[in-house]
Write an enzyme that holds these catalytic residues in place. Structure first.
Site, mmCIF file in Angstrom:
data_model
loop_
_atom_site.group_PDB
_atom_site.id
_atom_site.type_symbol
_atom_site.label_atom_id
_atom_site.label_comp_id
_atom_site.label_asym_id
_atom_site.label_seq_id
_atom_site.Cartn_x
_atom_site.Cartn_y
_atom_site.Cartn_z
ATOM 1 N N ASP A 127 -2.565 -7.651 -5.112
ATOM 2 C CA ASP A 127 -3.672 -7.693 -4.315
ATOM 3 C C ASP A 127 -2.898 -8.608 -2.770
ATOM 4 O OD1 ASP A 127 -5.785 -8.059 -2.435
ATOM 5 O OD2 ASP A 127 -7.307 -8.238 -4.187
ATOM 6 N N TYR A 168 -12.546 -3.267 11.684
ATOM 7 C CA TYR A 168 -11.307 -2.769 11.844
ATOM 8 C C TYR A 168 -10.566 -3.081 12.987
ATOM 9 C CZ TYR A 168 -7.857 0.965 10.743
ATOM 10 O OH TYR A 168 -6.783 1.498 10.627
ATOM 11 N N GLY A 224 0.626 -1.275 -0.024
ATOM 12 C CA GLY A 224 -0.096 -0.084 -0.048
ATOM 13 C C GLY A 224 0.849 1.177 0.266
ATOM 14 N N SER A 252 -3.196 0.767 14.241
ATOM 15 C CA SER A 252 -3.797 2.149 14.640
ATOM 16 C C SER A 252 -4.250 2.310 16.074
ATOM 17 C CB SER A 252 -5.146 2.210 13.711
ATOM 18 O OG SER A 252 -5.852 3.186 13.992
ATOM 19 N N SER A 291 1.518 3.384 -2.472
ATOM 20 C CA SER A 291 1.550 4.374 -3.493
ATOM 21 C C SER A 291 0.676 5.538 -2.980
ATOM 22 C CB SER A 291 0.491 4.022 -4.601
ATOM 23 O OG SER A 291 -0.865 3.655 -4.171
ATOM 24 N N ARG A 292 -0.013 5.461 -1.749
ATOM 25 C CA ARG A 292 -0.683 6.666 -1.262
ATOM 26 C C ARG A 292 -0.682 6.522 0.348
ATOM 27 N NH1 ARG A 292 -6.613 6.145 -3.481
ATOM 28 N NH2 ARG A 292 -6.360 4.031 -2.726
ATOM 29 N N ALA A 311 -11.240 -5.605 15.222
ATOM 30 C CA ALA A 311 -10.794 -7.015 15.000
ATOM 31 C C ALA A 311 -9.599 -7.389 14.329
ATOM 32 C CB ALA A 311 -11.973 -7.855 14.806
ATOM 33 N N ALA A 312 -9.575 -6.909 13.246
ATOM 34 C CA ALA A 312 -8.549 -7.002 12.120
ATOM 35 C C ALA A 312 -7.218 -6.634 12.689
ATOM 36 C CB ALA A 312 -8.864 -6.433 10.837
ATOM 37 N N LYS A 313 -7.138 -5.247 13.250
ATOM 38 C CA LYS A 313 -5.989 -4.770 13.889
ATOM 39 C C LYS A 313 -5.335 -5.577 14.902
ATOM 40 C CE LYS A 313 -4.915 -1.505 10.749
ATOM 41 N NZ LYS A 313 -3.783 -1.410 9.950
#
Length: 252
Positions: free
Chosen positions: A63, A156, A12, A143, A14-15, A158-160
């Protein structure tokens, strides 16, 4: 320069936060490969900015939810750079701000896949190359919002949380191989994702309206995370691994 001679791969890149990290790494002496999924123009612009700083750079499309894309991206990066000793798992997406009962199954699956499975694939395929060096570093970009457990952020958060657990295990496993693994956890960052997150969770259209309420009275910028990572990957921080490092008021 803190990263002179290092070779970095940033998902990720590029931005947003990834781009900010890539530019800081280049200023600190690293050659950089950035991964992107859709925005080829942004990737090209970031590569051009890195090259203006006198460093080698290339963008690879892939991806992170696709294991074969991850393997190919790592192989291409090593071919281009000649080695790999710094991996940043940065690619991610935010939740839509819905309460758990109203969250679609597909959203939960996608958010978990990009943060947890994507980081797993990248680390798995990078490790043989990282282990070949006298020192390597892996960063997992988490985060501060994942610790606040705000309503509407379950996918979000849970994923982090899962990604952080994987990072801590990896830090223990790879210590004998001279690989440092650390978690970077910025607070609110002024990026496209940050602006979407503020709109979804706080109903604020202009992120700058809440800048004065942030720690030290300003929003984090992508380069702030890059400077933290550059320090942690430098000789001054060679004994730091397995740590959750907050930025912009984030606490563990």
């Amino acid at each position: 320069m803190k990263l002179d001679g290092r070779s970095a791969f940033i998902t990720g890149g590029s931005r947003g936060v990834g781009r900010g990290m890539a530019l800081v790494f280049a200023r600190e002496g690293a050659d950089v490969v950035i991964n992107y999924r859709r925005d080829e123009d942004a990737a090209r612009e970031t590569v051009a900015e890195i090259q203006k700083l006198g460093r080698q750079a290339v963008a690879v499309k892939g991806d992170v939810m696709d294991a074969e894309d991850c393997r190919r991206n790592i192989d291409d990066a090593v071919t281009f750079l000649g080695k790999l000793d710094l991996l940043v798992n940065n690619a991610g997406i935010a939740s839509r701000g819905r309460h758990l009962m109203d969250t679609e199954e597909e959203e939960m699956q996608r958010v978990i896949a990009i943060h947890i499975l994507g980081s797993f694939y990248m680390a798995k395929y990078a490790l043989p190359h990282l282990r070949a060096n006298s020192r390597s570093d892996i960063f997992f970009v988490s985060s501060g919002s994942a610790r606040s457990s705000a309503a509407g952020s379950a996918p979000y958060t849970a994923a982090k949380a899962g990604m952080e657990g994987m990072a801590r295990c990896l830090a223990t496993e790879e210590r004998p191989n001279n690989i440092r693994v650390n978690i970077l956890a910025p607070g609110l960052v002024n990026t496209e994702m940050g602006r979407r997150l503020v709109r979804a969770t706080r109903g604020v259209e202009d992120i700058n309206e809440i800048a004065s309420n942030q720690p030290f009275g300003r929003l984090l910028q992508p380069e702030d995370i890059g400077m933290l990572a550059a320090f942690l990957a430098s000789a001054e921080s060679e004994l730091i691994t397995g740590q959750f490092v907050g930025l912009g008021g984030t606490v563990g």
